[in-house]
Design a protein around this motif. Sequence first.
Motif, mmCIF file in Angstrom:
data_model
loop_
_atom_site.group_PDB
_atom_site.id
_atom_site.type_symbol
_atom_site.label_atom_id
_atom_site.label_comp_id
_atom_site.label_asym_id
_atom_site.label_seq_id
_atom_site.Cartn_x
_atom_site.Cartn_y
_atom_site.Cartn_z
ATOM 1 N N TRP A 1 145.093 106.917 -7.321
ATOM 2 C CA TRP A 1 143.783 107.551 -7.431
ATOM 3 C C TRP A 1 142.802 106.561 -8.052
ATOM 4 O O TRP A 1 143.127 105.876 -9.037
ATOM 5 C CB TRP A 1 143.851 108.798 -8.302
ATOM 6 N N TYR B 1 136.438 111.151 -6.666
ATOM 7 C CA TYR B 1 137.820 110.688 -6.804
ATOM 8 C C TYR B 1 138.400 110.435 -5.419
ATOM 9 O O TYR B 1 138.320 111.297 -4.531
ATOM 10 C CB TYR B 1 138.652 111.720 -7.548
ATOM 11 N N ARG C 1 138.320 106.246 -8.841
ATOM 12 C CA ARG C 1 137.112 107.065 -8.941
ATOM 13 C C ARG C 1 135.877 106.175 -8.973
ATOM 14 O O ARG C 1 135.945 105.001 -9.365
ATOM 15 C CB ARG C 1 137.158 107.978 -10.169
#
Length: 128
Positions: free
Chosen positions: A36, A94, A38
């Motif tokens: 992940w 995200y 962002r």
Amino acid sequence: QVQLDESGGGLVQAGDSLRLSCAASGRTFSTYAMGWFRQAPGKEREFVATINWSSGSTVYADSVKGRFTISRGNAKNTVYLQMNSLKPEDTAVYYCAVSRRYYSDSYLYTGFNEYNYWGQGTQVTVSS
């Protein structure tokens, strides 16, 4: 090709929790890591968390350590990001990412360029 479908973003208050989900489909047989990242307005995309698909090892950005947890789902090629104690500075889009580049079973994929495929992103907004 690999397609990534992210979900779970939203508008919450500081201190609340959210869980992001990402399901990969297509040619996923050579997935070595999922992660992940962002991106906040006016800022560069930054690393948040990653999980090595072979070893299950994880690593987190210092800014989210102790608050966020990345995990694999029971469904193949699904990854979650549990976000607790959210702060206004966590506000960002995200992105889920997949790496099909093998380095080692214990390698931790923290670099933007180490990923091959990206989702469209899901907005997380934390109000104070």
